[in-house]
Design an enzyme around this catalytic site. Structure first.
Site, mmCIF file in Angstrom:
data_model
loop_
_atom_site.group_PDB
_atom_site.id
_atom_site.type_symbol
_atom_site.label_atom_id
_atom_site.label_comp_id
_atom_site.label_asym_id
_atom_site.label_seq_id
_atom_site.Cartn_x
_atom_site.Cartn_y
_atom_site.Cartn_z
ATOM 1 N N GLU A 160 14.618 -15.428 0.324
ATOM 2 C CA GLU A 160 14.998 -16.493 1.248
ATOM 3 C C GLU A 160 13.996 -17.641 1.214
ATOM 4 O OE1 GLU A 160 15.153 -14.798 5.113
ATOM 5 O OE2 GLU A 160 16.718 -13.328 4.603
ATOM 6 N N ASP B 176 0.836 -1.196 0.000
ATOM 7 C CA ASP B 176 0.000 0.000 0.000
ATOM 8 C C ASP B 176 0.875 1.252 0.000
ATOM 9 O OD1 ASP B 176 -2.691 1.251 0.379
ATOM 10 O OD2 ASP B 176 -1.790 1.941 2.249
#
Length: 570
Positions: A284, A235
């Site tokens: 990751e 956002d």
């Protein structure tokens, strides 16, 4: 079904491995699935209500996941469901690691994610990093501890101007209208410092120059990645970093989220360092997770900066959303978008509607030049015809596309909501945006009958119009020519046609004035944006059309505001 009791965060500390989505097609198994994905935005409070309290919830979303699988989308983006006072429909977050009780709890979120994966759907959640709620623990402590609190450095607290600090620190205005600053009352009762809020006063902006802010959000990312989410919609992705010194704007009359001017609080170059750090966190994790940016920038070229290879994956194309239904204007923004994205190797990300703008079935029903927040219904028949044509055009373009809940039903904006039911904070602030976003947030209809047309067992938090049932999923399912069946057919074609979806170019074909025509391999799209029928060559076998077309002697008659898909494949 009643919601299960709210659990503490400790109840969900156990991590689980991600269930790889069962593919709807070969596309779903690719590591770059997001390059041509169709992603469906769910506004949870308005999608499905499981317990009859009039407010949609996560269990409601979970119960309707098979509908989204059958519609043919690849992923679901959920607007915020975090713990929040709801000053701005959940975009004022009080706890980023908890579900607001109005939507359920963390176990509901876990079940939704698992069920989605079993159905071959991915889940993208909203992340709100520009600001918190004023009920966020950091901010509450900053107020409680007074001017000496180190926690004030994690926000933008400043002394006021004037003899006794009675004037705001600068001339910035809130997106929702009025000053972007609010003065606090200090613990001793005296008027004190001011804090920055680009949106509502209940949404203080974080200071992203403070390392604790970055540490906190990297931790939040890992929390939800460990829960199994497949990505994040960011956002106000363009708003995190402010210009040094927070300089005055000076004389200016366009301080809006949708504006295209350069602002000291939007699209600052420093924001890209944040996203490069976030990308290392995302990488990751296995499972092809993604980021998509809500980045309102001055140009599509500036938008491309957010999707460089070491930053985010997608960025909404708001220049396209803001373009009128006009062939010349559309071709210009399509060309500029593809040219801007090509050097950074990112897909274009097309969108026509979302929870912040008037639905495109209503935008296109009105005269051009009214912007993205419109207060009049316009010509409903014209708007729907253009919306259907615009959808087929969007889904034919190279890249990814986002669909806002209910647009597959051809829903219009509800422009005549009574003032007393409105909840958009901008509506109560006067200036800024028009404050009429509630019109696109009315709960969607599932059935022809019932007190909330199948949304839930009771009423709905915003009133649904009379006649909403005839636009419902029940009414349109299996109905020849319905907008829902048009969407289903279009999404099915995207999965089966090798020349649809990912890509970075189109071959423009000669076409009459007011008409767009392009080729992608064996696929041809023709969109007539003019107000009259046109004659074009037949480009093979018709795959799909948004309206009735006629063919004679190698020529096709394409009605006004109609898009046609052809294939030259036998």
């Amino acid at each position: 079904m009643p919601k299960t009791p709210l659990r503490t965060k400790d109840a969900m500390t156990k991590q689980h491995s991600v269930i790889a989505p069962a593919p709807n097609s070969a596309k779903a198994t690719r590591s770059d699935w997001w390059r041509d994905a169709v992603i469906y935005q769910v506004y949870p409070r308005s999608f499905a209500d499981s317990d009859g309290d009039g407010m949609g919830d996560l269990e409601g979303v979970r119960s309707r996941l098979p509908y989204l699988r059958d519609l043919g989308v690849d992923a679901v983006w959920l607007s915020p469901f975090y713990a929040s006072p709801q000053a701005d429909a959940g975009y004022d977050v009080a706890d980023y690691r908890a579900v607001d009780p109005m939507f359920g709890n963390l176990l509901d979120a876990d079940a939704l994610i698992r069920d989605a994966h079993e159905l071959g759907l991915r889940i993208i959640v909203d992340l709100v990093p520009n600001h918190s709620s004023d009920q966020y623990e950091w901010f509450k402590r900053a107020l409680r501890e007074g001017p000496a609190s180190s926690l004030r450095d994690r926000y933008h607290f400043r002394p006021g101007k004037g003899e006794s600090g009675e004037l705001p620190p600068n001339d910035w205005e809130s997106i929702f209208g009025g000053p972007a600053w609010t003065r606090v009352t200090e613990p001793d009762g005296s008027p004190g410092e001011w804090y920055l809020h680009l949106f509502a006063p209940e949404q203080p902006d974080f200071n992203w120059d403070h390392p604790a802010v970055g540490d906190e959000f990297r931790s939040i990312l890992r929390f939800w990645l460990d829960m199994g989410v497949d990505g994040f919609r960011i956002d106000v992705a363009h708003g995190l970093v402010k210009a040094p010194g927070l300089p005055d704007l000076g004389s200016h009359d366009q301080v809006k989220l949708l504006g295209n001017d350069v602002m000291p609080f939007f699209d600052q170059d420093g924001v890209h360092a944040v996203y490069r750090q976030w990308r290392t966190v995302l990488d990751e994790y296995a499972g092809e997770r993604i980021f998509v940016a809500e980045a309102w920038t001055p140009t599509v070229e500036r938008t491309a900066n957010y999707v460089r290879p070491d930053e985010l994956h997608q960025a909404f194309n708001f220049q396209y959303l803001s373009t009128e239904w006009d062939a010349k204007e559309l071709r210009t923004v399509i060309d500029r978008t593809l040219e801007a994205m090509r050097p950074v190797g990112a897909p274009a990300t097309w969108v026509l509607s979302n929870h912040d703008v008037t639905r495109h079935a209503t935008r296109f029903a009105n005269p051009p030049g009214l912007g993205t927040q419109i207060r009049t219904a316009g010509d409903r028949e014209l708007g729907l015809r253009r919306a259907r044509a615009a959808t087929l055009l969007m889904l034919a373009l190279p890249g990814s596309a986002y669909v806002y809940q209910g647009e597959e039903l051809g829903l219009p904006d509800v422009v005549d909501l009574p003032d007393e039911v409105r909840q958009d904070p901008a509506y109560f602030r006067g200036a800024g945006q028009d404050g009429f976003r509630d019109g696109c947030r009315v709960p969607i209809p599932w059935t022809r009958e019932g007190s909330s047309y199948g949304f839930g067992g009771g009423g709905s938090w915003l009133p649904q119009p009379d006649g909403w049932g005839e636009l419902s999923i029940e009414a349109q399912t299996g109905a020849d020519g319905s907008t829902l069946e048009l969407y289903r057919s279009a999404l099915a074609a995207r999965r089966t046609q090798p020349d649809l979806g990912a890509g970075d170019s189109v071959e423009w074909l000669r076409a009459p004035e007011g008409v767009l025509a392009f080729r992608r391999g064996e696929f041809v799209c023709v969109a007539n944006t003019s107000g009259e029928s046109v004659t074009t060559p037949v480009h093979g076998r018709v795959l799909l059309a948004s309206g009735e077309i006629g063919e004679t002697d190698g020529e096709a008659k394409v009605p006004a505001d109609t898009t046609v898909w052809w294939t030259t494949t036998p």
